[in-house]
Design a protein around this motif. Structure first.
Motif, PDB file in Angstrom:
ATOM      1  N   MET A  30       0.847  -1.201   0.000  1.00  0.00           N
ATOM      2  CA  MET A  30       0.000   0.000   0.000  1.00  0.00           C
ATOM      3  C   MET A  30       0.882   1.250   0.000  1.00  0.00           C
ATOM      4  N   HIS A  34       8.963   1.221   3.346  1.00  0.00           N
ATOM      5  CA  HIS A  34      10.024   1.247   4.351  1.00  0.00           C
ATOM      6  C   HIS A  34      10.906   0.019   4.160  1.00  0.00           C
ATOM      7  N   ALA A  36      11.124  -2.836   5.445  1.00  0.00           N
ATOM      8  CA  ALA A  36      10.521  -4.180   5.359  1.00  0.00           C
ATOM      9  C   ALA A  36      10.008  -4.443   3.938  1.00  0.00           C
ATOM     10  N   HIS A  37       9.398  -3.417   3.329  1.00  0.00           N
ATOM     11  CA  HIS A  37       8.969  -3.573   1.936  1.00  0.00           C
ATOM     12  C   HIS A  37      10.189  -3.857   1.056  1.00  0.00           C
ATOM     13  N   LEU A  40      11.286  -7.383   1.059  1.00  0.00           N
ATOM     14  CA  LEU A  40      10.468  -8.260   0.200  1.00  0.00           C
ATOM     15  C   LEU A  40      10.895  -8.084  -1.260  1.00  0.00           C
ATOM     16  N   PHE A 146       5.009 -11.812   0.871  1.00  0.00           N
ATOM     17  CA  PHE A 146       4.249 -11.151   1.933  1.00  0.00           C
ATOM     18  C   PHE A 146       5.068 -11.195   3.224  1.00  0.00           C
ATOM     19  N   GLY A 147       4.674 -10.365   4.203  1.00  0.00           N
ATOM     20  CA  GLY A 147       5.406 -10.307   5.468  1.00  0.00           C
ATOM     21  C   GLY A 147       4.649 -11.003   6.586  1.00  0.00           C
ATOM     22  N   ASP A 150       1.915  -9.313   9.054  1.00  0.00           N
ATOM     23  CA  ASP A 150       0.478  -9.473   8.844  1.00  0.00           C
ATOM     24  C   ASP A 150       0.198 -10.972   8.749  1.00  0.00           C
ATOM     25  N   PRO A 174      10.149 -13.024   7.310  1.00  0.00           N
ATOM     26  CA  PRO A 174      10.062 -12.642   8.728  1.00  0.00           C
ATOM     27  C   PRO A 174       9.818 -11.151   8.960  1.00  0.00           C
ATOM     28  N   ILE A 176      10.412  -7.461  10.100  1.00  0.00           N
ATOM     29  CA  ILE A 176      11.549  -6.540  10.217  1.00  0.00           C
ATOM     30  C   ILE A 176      11.188  -5.504  11.283  1.00  0.00           C
ATOM     31  N   LEU A 184       8.335  -2.573  11.857  1.00  0.00           N
ATOM     32  CA  LEU A 184       8.168  -1.457  10.919  1.00  0.00           C
ATOM     33  C   LEU A 184       6.754  -1.500  10.348  1.00  0.00           C
TER      34      LEU A 184
HETATM   35  P1  AMP Z   1       1.531  -2.896   3.447  1.00  0.00           P
HETATM   36  O1  AMP Z   1       2.108  -1.885   2.513  1.00  0.00           O
HETATM   37  O2  AMP Z   1       1.515  -2.454   4.873  1.00  0.00           O
HETATM   38  O3  AMP Z   1       0.239  -3.479   2.955  1.00  0.00           O
HETATM   39  O4  AMP Z   1       2.573  -4.102   3.440  1.00  0.00           O
HETATM   40  C1  AMP Z   1       2.978  -4.736   2.254  1.00  0.00           C
HETATM   41  C2  AMP Z   1       3.679  -6.024   2.607  1.00  0.00           C
HETATM   42  O5  AMP Z   1       4.796  -5.743   3.441  1.00  0.00           O
HETATM   43  C3  AMP Z   1       2.781  -6.981   3.389  1.00  0.00           C
HETATM   44  O6  AMP Z   1       2.998  -8.303   2.932  1.00  0.00           O
HETATM   45  C4  AMP Z   1       3.244  -6.818   4.803  1.00  0.00           C
HETATM   46  O7  AMP Z   1       3.052  -7.965   5.605  1.00  0.00           O
HETATM   47  C5  AMP Z   1       4.729  -6.557   4.592  1.00  0.00           C
HETATM   48  N1  AMP Z   1       5.293  -5.872   5.758  1.00  0.00           N
HETATM   49  C6  AMP Z   1       4.928  -4.665   6.246  1.00  0.00           C
HETATM   50  N2  AMP Z   1       5.642  -4.369   7.367  1.00  0.00           N
HETATM   51  C7  AMP Z   1       6.452  -5.426   7.592  1.00  0.00           C
HETATM   52  C8  AMP Z   1       7.427  -5.744   8.578  1.00  0.00           C
HETATM   53  N3  AMP Z   1       7.716  -4.916   9.573  1.00  0.00           N
HETATM   54  N4  AMP Z   1       8.079  -6.925   8.480  1.00  0.00           N
HETATM   55  C9  AMP Z   1       7.800  -7.779   7.470  1.00  0.00           C
HETATM   56  N5  AMP Z   1       6.889  -7.546   6.512  1.00  0.00           N
HETATM   57  C10 AMP Z   1       6.229  -6.394   6.560  1.00  0.00           C
END
Ligand code: AMP
Length: 284
Positions: A30, A34, A36-37, A40, A146-147, A150, A174, A176, A184
């Motif tokens: 979305m 950061h 963590a993204h 991935l 995916f992280g 979630d 895992p 981050i 994060l």
């Molecule tokens: P979002 O933009 O928040 O929808 O996240 C996009 C992807 O990044 C999702 O698969 C989240 O699970 C993953 N993600 C977001 N924050 C973290 C984190 N701190 N550690 C690992 N994965 C993350």
């Protein structure tokens, strides 16, 4: 890097890659990217010939009173980061094209969507399952990343892919964390100084849970009680839930055993944060 807005253009770009026999790694986000993204994205690049990142703040997964409007958006900064990381395609569709006025089809993963975050955010996972299915159909990835932050979303997507025979592999990476252990999250930007300070209690509470299990405590109720007690010591924190569930199906557990998930959601002021750890009945 190619920036793509239209669905047709994205479908066509994926088709060209596939025709060459190359693989596509996909990272749906979305935005407000950061570290963590980026983790991935780097993994997707390592495993695949091409990497596609999507940025789409999905209105279908926000309830009317939630933060869809104020969700952080920084498309220029995100595009710069993606370019720097060597992303091949950045896909940023419009809400109008993804959800035309007469949009009427939704994907629902029953059971798993009704517990934990699904209880406090009814309809949230229906929105998630629907957008992820749409994105998979548009991007045709070989592998999607995916992280574990979630955790419920990851399990729901795995179940959806299995149940509907979607031709994509799901990899879950895992969590981050920041230096003080806070996971994060794009939503961390909402936190005031005092809230940010108190937010470190989420991970402290999970570490406490791990310590209790290592000391031999096997009763999930005792763990929930102690974890909740610690969170309540922080002025800015208000618990949504603290739960111990079976990692495989998110069902309740009577006694801590292998593959349990300790998951929590906590409000810091107006901001709801989530976190979790996987626990084994043996030493962690
Ligand atoms: P979002 O933009 O928040 O929808 O996240 C996009 C992807 O990044 C999702 O698969 C989240 O699970 C993953 N993600 C977001 N924050 C973290 C984190 N701190 N550690 C690992 N994965 C993350």
């Amino acid at each position: 890097m190619k920036a793509v807005r239209g669905i047709k253009q994205m479908v066509a770009a994926a088709k060209i890659i596939k025709a060459k026999g190359k693989t596509v790694g996909f990272v749906p986000t979305m935005g407000a990217l950061h570290e963590a993204h980026l983790g991935l994205i780097r993994r997707a690049q390592r495993d695949n010939d091409f990497t596609v990142v999507s940025i789409f703040v999905n209105p279908a997964q926000f309830a009317p009173a939630e933060d869809f409007k104020k969700y952080p958006r920084d498309i220029k900064g995100d595009a710069r980061l993606c370019k720097k990381e060597g992303v091949d395609i950045l896909f940023c569709p419009t809400v109008k094209e993804m959800y035309p006025e007469d949009f009427s089809s939704f994907v629902e993963v029953k059971g798993l969507s009704g517990v934990l975050c699904g209880k406090s955010r009814p309809g949230h996972f229906r929105g998630v399952a629907t957008i992820v299915t749409k994105l998979f159909n548009i991007v045709s990835p070989d592998v999607a990343y995916f992280g574990q932050k979630d955790a419920q979303q990851a399990l729901i997507i795995k179940r959806l892919v299995r149940d509907l025979n979607l031709p994509v592999k799901i990899k879950v990476l895992p969590i981050i964390r920041d230096k003080d252990g806070l996971a994060l999250s794009s939503r961390n930007r909402y936190l005031s100084g005092a809230e940010r300070k108190d937010a470190s209690v989420l991970f402290s509470a999970l570490k406490l849970a791990r310590g209790l299990v290592n000391k031999g405590i096997r009763d999930p109720r005792e763990i929930v009680r102690r974890v909740s007690g610690l969170i309540k010591t922080k002025k800015k924190a208000r618990i949504d839930y603290v739960s111990v569930v079976d990692l495989g199906n998110f069902g309740p557990v009577k006694k801590i055993k292998d593959n349990c998930l300790i998951a929590l959601a906590v409000w810091l002021g107006e901001t709801r944060l989530i976190d979790n750890i996987i626990i084994s009945g043996k030493r962690n």
